[in-house]
Design a protein around this motif. Sequence first.
Motif, mmCIF file in Angstrom:
data_model
loop_
_atom_site.group_PDB
_atom_site.id
_atom_site.type_symbol
_atom_site.label_atom_id
_atom_site.label_comp_id
_atom_site.label_asym_id
_atom_site.label_seq_id
_atom_site.Cartn_x
_atom_site.Cartn_y
_atom_site.Cartn_z
ATOM 1 N N ASN A 203 7.835 11.804 -2.459
ATOM 2 C CA ASN A 203 6.936 10.647 -2.533
ATOM 3 C C ASN A 203 7.413 9.621 -3.555
ATOM 4 O O ASN A 203 7.227 8.422 -3.379
ATOM 5 N N LEU A 204 8.034 10.095 -4.654
ATOM 6 C CA LEU A 204 8.603 9.143 -5.613
ATOM 7 C C LEU A 204 9.742 8.353 -4.984
ATOM 8 O O LEU A 204 9.911 7.163 -5.243
ATOM 9 N N GLN A 205 10.565 9.041 -4.152
ATOM 10 C CA GLN A 205 11.635 8.326 -3.458
ATOM 11 C C GLN A 205 11.051 7.255 -2.530
ATOM 12 O O GLN A 205 11.554 6.127 -2.458
ATOM 13 N N LYS A 206 9.976 7.606 -1.820
ATOM 14 C CA LYS A 206 9.334 6.634 -0.924
ATOM 15 C C LYS A 206 8.783 5.462 -1.730
ATOM 16 O O LYS A 206 8.892 4.304 -1.335
ATOM 17 N N HIS A 207 8.186 5.782 -2.921
ATOM 18 C CA HIS A 207 7.662 4.707 -3.774
ATOM 19 C C HIS A 207 8.775 3.757 -4.202
ATOM 20 O O HIS A 207 8.619 2.541 -4.153
ATOM 21 N N ASN A 208 9.904 4.337 -4.633
ATOM 22 C CA ASN A 208 11.013 3.491 -5.085
ATOM 23 C C ASN A 208 11.546 2.620 -3.947
ATOM 24 O O ASN A 208 11.889 1.452 -4.146
ATOM 25 N N PRO B 24 0.809 -1.224 0.000
ATOM 26 C CA PRO B 24 0.000 0.000 0.000
ATOM 27 C C PRO B 24 0.842 1.273 0.000
ATOM 28 O O PRO B 24 0.511 2.229 -0.691
ATOM 29 N N VAL B 25 1.970 1.281 0.775
ATOM 30 C CA VAL B 25 2.817 2.483 0.779
ATOM 31 C C VAL B 25 3.360 2.751 -0.611
ATOM 32 O O VAL B 25 3.368 3.884 -1.102
ATOM 33 N N ALA B 26 3.842 1.697 -1.299
ATOM 34 C CA ALA B 26 4.406 1.855 -2.638
ATOM 35 C C ALA B 26 3.355 2.383 -3.625
ATOM 36 O O ALA B 26 3.628 3.300 -4.401
ATOM 37 N N LEU B 27 2.141 1.820 -3.579
ATOM 38 C CA LEU B 27 1.098 2.225 -4.532
ATOM 39 C C LEU B 27 0.617 3.649 -4.266
ATOM 40 O O LEU B 27 0.470 4.455 -5.183
#
Length: 720
Positions: A237-242, A213-216
């Motif tokens: 947020n993109l860094q967190k997604h990666n 869920p965090v990634a999505l």
Amino acid sequence: MAQDSAPISKDSLDHLTEITSEYLNKYKYKDGIENSMLLLEHAHNQNDDYYGFHAHNFLGIAYNELKDTVRAEKNYLKALSYAQELKNDTLLIYIYNNLGNIYSERKGYEKEGINYYNKVIDLADRIELEDEKLVPTVNIAWTYMDGERYRKAYPYLNKSLKLVEEGEENNNARSQLYMLLGKYHHKTQSLDSAAYYFTEGLRLAEEDSLMLPVALISKDYANMLFEKGDFEVAYKNLQKHNEYNGKVFEKDRLAQIEAANARFDVNEYQRNLEISRKEKAYQDELIEKSTEKILIMVIASLALIVTLLILNKINQDRKKLIDQLRDRNTQLLDSRDEAERLSKLKTDFLSTVSHELRTPLYGVIGLTSLLLDDKSLKKHESDLKSLKFSADYLLALINDVLQMNKMESKQVKLESIPFNIRELILSIVNTFEFTRLQNNNNLQYHIGDDVPENLIGDPVRLSQVLMNLVGNAVKFTEEGNINIRVALQAKVDGKAILYFEVKDDGMGIPKSKQKLIFEEFSQLKSANYNYQGTGLGLPIVKRMLELFGSQIHLKSKEGQGAVFCFSLSLKEKQTPKKSAGFSHQAYEENEQNPQKILVVDDNRINQVVTRRILEKQNFVCEVAENGVEAIERVQTAHFDLILMDLNMPGINGMETTQRIREFNPEVPIVALTAVEIEEVRKEIYESGMNDIIVKPYEPERFYQILRRNLSGSSKVLAEK
């Protein structure tokens, strides 16, 4: 056990059911299928439909995970028949959910999948199991959102939210539901609501360390922030997604490897099982015969063993090669996905920047055009023309960058509409009047007498080609001549094959550089600053002509000028097309009977520009700053036409138009926007608008579109 037909106890069957479920949960599909087959055999021997249901349901789950959807569907339907025979509501809920999952993910079968989810909800209502309603409700919303049917998804999102709040605390379900709500509000331009659900969903997912869920959520939230222009928070947020996507990828990669290995092992198991069955039958037959046949059987068995050993060695080598190929394919797929992601981010960024740049340019170009018409500012005419030229140049630069980006993304499609070739050429010549005077050039054009005036094709793309060629000639020629020539080469099957030529006597192009200039961002090096630019004009010409099915040709020598030429096949329009210009007669009619226009725009400068351009032609003009105010004005007053901006706070232009059409289907509504129009053209017409004006624009073109819609011809255009 599979060969023993003696009944086994219920405890043993329950234990076999549990370990089969554990194997599938741990991605051990081969073991799961073997145990499912064993459970099915025992259920069949004891005529027990309950365990028959579980066996077929397990097989459906395993084959679905192995991407064998045909076998998965077959086993799920068999399990459904057992559940219906047993009239067991709990089993029916399980199998309806599984069938809903398989059909909702299959293209063209989404409606059937939603029907199964609704069956779960109806059954849960009947037996009063509220907890069982959450999963199918969320899945229906998710299915609609995957199909971009956001209005259909929204009621189910609300129902899911209510079910989550009434049920037990479940951060996993709540965070994923918040993700869907964030995506919905993002797509419907309710950005504040979208931001709330995205941030709340991230908080809940991070509290319970829910990696997927965090990634999505972080990825969708980043996309929304990029569109809003909040690039710093978007980048975080993109860094967190990666970061979280990397963790999820490790788990998914292991599951995929296990699934791929299981798929191979299952096929191997089925082949070996069939071989074993045939071998046993063969051995039984040999035992019934003589001792001599037994000896033959032993020899045959030895030969079979040797063959199996050889096959096993071949399979091991093959498996090793497959693993290596799978690793390479995974790397290539990762690289492709990353490239597609970066390309999409670039496209979204350029579209956003385009709108943000075109909006102020509309104010600059519009106000400059109005000041040029003010006779009291005659002494500043030269300065104002320079200002307008600079703004037009900046607009052309923006359009070139966006045009190249769209062609790289294969988003450009040719239109087929009527146009007048002489008017098109004259418009291009007038556009370069200021630059021609600046370089002291002589710009002439010649159109053959036999060239048909009225043609059918894409005048916008043809104009872009000629504008870039003439602009290139004007830029590299000083105190010289530029000639535009259009000639008829032939007429075939109602089509005219026209020859276009742009010739100059400027600095010329060396033979060694003639291929280089058609590459992106390439130019001839020169010490003269006047020759600087993006290097996109000629590459755009080359790619645009390829869309027409033509090629650009160049003849040039250094110091002796250049000739660019090409041929196009265009349909000939037999009936002459009357000019739609804003004639002096039309102006006089408007003076006698002023027409009333409502301008809907949230930008104050744009309001001033549009109002002055309209009042210059004696229109009565009123302004609404948002969609709600526009709806109220149209309900209480009569307007002959509405100019509607698209991007506004609250409700946007398309939603405002839809609401107006509910009570007033007659008034012409024209989109007045600075967005990249190719991306939203279909949505604009579907919302109920009649025509489109892209900012910034030439006043004469603006008046033409107004007159066309005020005269009632807009319906014909919209139908096209």
